[in-house]
Structures are given as C-alpha cells and as structure tokens.
Design an enzyme around this catalytic site. Sequence first.
Site, mmCIF file in Angstrom:
data_model
loop_
_atom_site.group_PDB
_atom_site.id
_atom_site.type_symbol
_atom_site.label_atom_id
_atom_site.label_comp_id
_atom_site.label_asym_id
_atom_site.label_seq_id
_atom_site.Cartn_x
_atom_site.Cartn_y
_atom_site.Cartn_z
ATOM 1 N N ARG A 239 41.469 37.487 45.183
ATOM 2 C CA ARG A 239 40.567 36.748 44.805
ATOM 3 C C ARG A 239 40.106 36.841 43.949
ATOM 4 N NH1 ARG A 239 42.838 33.554 48.345
ATOM 5 N NH2 ARG A 239 42.039 32.815 50.561
ATOM 6 N N GLU A 268 34.783 29.719 40.807
ATOM 7 C CA GLU A 268 36.662 28.872 40.983
ATOM 8 C C GLU A 268 36.269 27.296 41.230
ATOM 9 O OE1 GLU A 268 39.821 31.345 42.713
ATOM 10 O OE2 GLU A 268 40.259 29.369 43.825
ATOM 11 N N HIS A 287 45.220 28.606 41.096
ATOM 12 C CA HIS A 287 44.772 29.565 42.383
ATOM 13 C C HIS A 287 46.209 28.767 43.529
ATOM 14 C CE1 HIS A 287 42.170 30.510 45.856
ATOM 15 N NE2 HIS A 287 44.389 30.641 46.215
HETATM 16 C C1 DGY Z 1 45.590 32.441 50.918
HETATM 17 O O1 DGY Z 1 46.444 31.970 51.352
HETATM 18 O O2 DGY Z 1 43.895 33.440 51.188
HETATM 19 C C2 DGY Z 1 45.629 31.814 49.371
HETATM 20 O O3 DGY Z 1 44.575 32.266 48.352
HETATM 21 C C3 DGY Z 1 46.113 30.640 49.526
HETATM 22 O O4 DGY Z 1 46.848 29.986 50.170
#
Ligand code: DGY
Length: 331
Positions: A239, A268, A287
């Site tokens: 993240r 983002e 992402h």
């Molecule tokens: C998640 O699953 O948290 C990812 O960032 C997206 O697949």
Amino acid sequence: MSRPKVFISRRIPAASLKPLLQECDVDVWEDELPPPYEILLEKVRGTDGIISLLTDKIDANLMDAAGKQLKVISQYAVGVDNIDLEAATQRCIVVGHTPGVLTESTADLAFGLLMAAARRIVEGYEYVKAGRWRTWHPLLLLGVDVHGATLGIVGMGRIGQAVARRASGFGMKVLYYNHRPKEVRIPGVEAEQVDLETLLRRSDFVSIHTPLTEDTRHLIDRRAFEMMKPTAVLVNTARGGIVDTEALYEALKSGRIGYAALDVTDPEPLPPNHPLLSLPNVVVVPHIGSASTTTRTRMGDLAVSNLLSALKGKRPPHVANPEVLDRPECR
Ligand code: DGY
C-alpha cells in the site's frame, strides 16, 4: 421469501457473478471510476450485502446509511485498510476478503518490478523508442545485479514468503522483518529475521509486503531512507501509505537511495504531473499486482463465496474481522 439485495461497487469477472445472480438481486456499478462517496451511500441503502473495492471508503457512516439489515461487506481484495473493521464488528457486520488466491500473482509482479529497476528495463525501452540506440556501449544503462544481492522483505506473510522463494531461486540472500516478530520457515529457503534498521542497512533491495495499519503508516520515512544503501532499490506492491512519498521523492532525487519500483502510491492514482514521475530512477505501474485473468477471477469467486456464506449465516472462507463470529449478540 424476498431475495437478498447486493450492491457491487464495480464490474468484476462475469464468471464469478453467476452463483450470486441465482440467489440475490444484484446492482452493479458499471462505471470505470468508483462511485463517489455520496452515491455509494445511496447505493448501499437497504442492501444485505456489499462487494466493495479498495477504492471505496467503507466507514461507520456508510454502514449506518445501509441500514441494520446489512450482514456482510465482502472486499474484492486482501487489504482492508479502506474499511473500518471495528465499526463493522460493533454492528455485527462480517467483513470478507481475498487472501491466498492473489499471493503468487502479486509476488510475480513484485519480482518483476525488482528486476525492472535493477536492470533498468523501462529506461532501456524508453531509450530505444526515443531513437537513441546507436551502438553497443560498455557504459550504457549499467544497473545492479540481482543474483548474489540481499533482499529485505518487510512483512513476511503469504506474499512476502512467495517473494522470498523467487529470490532464493535467483541466488539472493533473504532478510525479513515482521512488525510483530515471528519466526517464519519456508521449505528450501534460508531467511534471517532481523530488526527493521538491520534490514534497511544490509539490503540491496527492500520489498514491502505488510498491510497498511496505523502502525505501518509511513514505516518507510526519511529516517528509514537515511539507513538504506545509496544503491538500494525500494519495491512496494503493498500500500502506498506505508511509504512517506515526500521522503521517497527526496531520497531518490538526492541519490540517498538508487531506485524505486512502485505498484502502489500515495496518493493513488498518482497524478501525471506528480514530482515522482519527473525522476529517472522510478518505475510506477497502476496497482496491478493481482491483475491476471485467473487471479482476478479467483478473487471474484472468493468474494462471492464469502458474501453468500455470510448471508446464509455460515462461516465465510476468509473473514477480516473473525471476532464478529464469536460475539453472542451477533448470532
Ligand atoms: C489487494 O488485494 O489488497 C491488492 O492490493 C489488490 O489485489
């Protein structure tokens, strides 16, 4: 008996929807962009279940707007930092998520980014496209070796371990740091648990795989960059908020670290005029860690299965707030 009402905040792979359509009245948000918060409040009103995405803010206010009949929020992702879990538990709402099915795809991308940064693959492509490739040159686009280098994994969970296996296959030495120290054994992989400072000081590559929580927000800050090697490569597929973006920009610009390869950013999406994108030593992708057809379908299947189980009062395969299942007042 009336069928349960379900809202899905974006289109997900159609194959995953079939069992849901048989049992529920389903409203899908068809736009490419997420529903704005005010519209989300409208859309969830009166629903029994929601399939949410990481781009939706799911807070107490939204849960109350949905109404007391809301039983389940099933996140189409493993990360649930956009959901107020405590508020959900207080309201007896089960929160499902999708761990496991996206582990290998996300690890593939993390390793791909690591390689792209180490060997300057994106820069090389830009160089060729710009018509600058005139000859073979001994000093052209020199990068750093992956084999024999040290990889520091921040967060040795499922995805961290999958990255460690890939690193081991490339002859890398693996260090890891867990926010709550925990010895992890991976068959066939030698990995050493260290504290964060040791990891940052010794690693040639640092790859982030920890969830975003209040404890890990800005875990990689200015102080952390000061500990890293000037040639170090930072890879983030977890993240964006785990890294202090301003500190990252300064570290890259001043040569405090060598390179960053990012699947996630803060903010983002990253606006096209963001200072980070003016730097030559950054690779950013939008992402896409779990973005393979197979994995996104498996995520859909699991999100639907979590949702249907909770609607039927059964234990869903993956719950992010398991304490809700043990609260007598929620039974
Ligand atoms: C998640 O699953 O948290 C990812 O960032 C997206 O697949």
